[in-house]
Design a protein around this motif. Structure first.
Motif, PDB file in Angstrom:
ATOM      1  N   MET A   1       0.889  -1.151  -0.117  1.00  0.00           N
ATOM      2  CA  MET A   1       0.082   0.052  -0.042  1.00  0.00           C
ATOM      3  C   MET A   1       0.939   1.234  -0.174  1.00  0.00           C
ATOM      4  O   MET A   1       1.914   1.343   0.611  1.00  0.00           O
ATOM      5  CB  MET A   1      -0.950  -0.086   1.294  1.00  0.00           C
ATOM      6  CG  MET A   1      -1.843  -0.997   1.269  1.00  0.00           C
ATOM      7  SD  MET A   1      -3.332  -0.707   0.375  1.00  0.00           S
ATOM      8  CE  MET A   1      -4.061   0.756   1.166  1.00  0.00           C
ATOM      9  N   PRO A   2       0.754   2.143  -0.960  1.00  0.00           N
ATOM     10  CA  PRO A   2       1.487   3.446  -0.831  1.00  0.00           C
ATOM     11  C   PRO A   2       1.216   4.330   0.177  1.00  0.00           C
ATOM     12  O   PRO A   2       0.060   4.160   0.981  1.00  0.00           O
ATOM     13  CB  PRO A   2       0.909   4.198  -2.242  1.00  0.00           C
ATOM     14  CG  PRO A   2      -0.364   3.342  -2.527  1.00  0.00           C
ATOM     15  CD  PRO A   2      -0.337   1.860  -1.891  1.00  0.00           C
ATOM     16  N   HIS A   3       2.248   5.121   0.710  1.00  0.00           N
ATOM     17  CA  HIS A   3       1.974   6.097   2.036  1.00  0.00           C
ATOM     18  C   HIS A   3       2.309   7.354   1.467  1.00  0.00           C
ATOM     19  O   HIS A   3       3.148   7.630   0.610  1.00  0.00           O
ATOM     20  CB  HIS A   3       2.904   5.366   2.931  1.00  0.00           C
ATOM     21  CG  HIS A   3       2.505   4.034   3.597  1.00  0.00           C
ATOM     22  ND1 HIS A   3       1.467   3.972   4.269  1.00  0.00           N
ATOM     23  CD2 HIS A   3       3.224   3.078   3.439  1.00  0.00           C
ATOM     24  CE1 HIS A   3       1.567   2.710   5.019  1.00  0.00           C
ATOM     25  NE2 HIS A   3       2.488   2.077   4.293  1.00  0.00           N
ATOM     26  N   PRO A   4       1.763   8.281   2.047  1.00  0.00           N
ATOM     27  CA  PRO A   4       2.081   9.588   1.540  1.00  0.00           C
ATOM     28  C   PRO A   4       3.555   9.981   1.919  1.00  0.00           C
ATOM     29  O   PRO A   4       3.910   9.619   2.954  1.00  0.00           O
ATOM     30  CB  PRO A   4       1.039  10.300   2.291  1.00  0.00           C
ATOM     31  CG  PRO A   4       0.407   9.588   3.361  1.00  0.00           C
ATOM     32  CD  PRO A   4       0.596   8.265   2.982  1.00  0.00           C
ATOM     33  N   LYS A   5       4.378  10.732   1.285  1.00  0.00           N
ATOM     34  CA  LYS A   5       5.780  11.252   1.407  1.00  0.00           C
ATOM     35  C   LYS A   5       5.589  12.210   2.669  1.00  0.00           C
ATOM     36  O   LYS A   5       6.423  12.319   3.276  1.00  0.00           O
ATOM     37  CB  LYS A   5       6.204  11.468   0.168  1.00  0.00           C
ATOM     38  CG  LYS A   5       7.767  11.757   0.144  1.00  0.00           C
ATOM     39  CD  LYS A   5       8.599  12.040  -0.918  1.00  0.00           C
ATOM     40  CE  LYS A   5       8.809  10.604  -1.532  1.00  0.00           C
ATOM     41  NZ  LYS A   5       9.703  10.683  -2.791  1.00  0.00           N
ATOM     42  N   ARG A   6       4.503  13.239   2.387  1.00  0.00           N
ATOM     43  CA  ARG A   6       4.531  14.420   3.383  1.00  0.00           C
ATOM     44  C   ARG A   6       3.192  14.265   3.944  1.00  0.00           C
ATOM     45  O   ARG A   6       2.310  13.836   3.397  1.00  0.00           O
ATOM     46  CB  ARG A   6       4.845  15.512   2.630  1.00  0.00           C
ATOM     47  CG  ARG A   6       6.002  15.832   2.389  1.00  0.00           C
ATOM     48  CD  ARG A   6       6.437  17.192   1.573  1.00  0.00           C
ATOM     49  NE  ARG A   6       5.699  16.996   0.211  1.00  0.00           N
ATOM     50  CZ  ARG A   6       6.152  16.313  -1.101  1.00  0.00           C
ATOM     51  NH1 ARG A   6       7.058  15.744  -0.721  1.00  0.00           N
ATOM     52  NH2 ARG A   6       5.436  16.281  -2.124  1.00  0.00           N
TER      53      ARG A   6
END
Length: 63
Positions: A1-6
């Protein structure tokens, strides 16, 4: 699952959520009975069930 970078800021989240608001339901008036009801729904008047201005189910007579 992708996670937000910021981190998403609170104002950015609030801007997205401004469109999530409650709306008053649209109501119509029956030409036959004069009852106010939701459109495209069956509704009751004095125990009788109507839809589209026509009697669907008549209230049973109590003996």
């Amino acid at each position: 699952m992708p996670h937000p970078k910021r981190k998403f800021s609170k104002s950015r989240t609030a801007k997205r959520r401004t469109h999530y608001k409650a709306e008053a339901p649209s109501l119509t008036t029956c030409q036959t009975t004069g009852a106010i009801h939701l459109p495209h729904r069956a509704y009751t008047v004095d125990g009788n069930v109507y839809y589209n201005g026509k009697l669907l189910i008549e209230k049973a007579a109590v003996a």
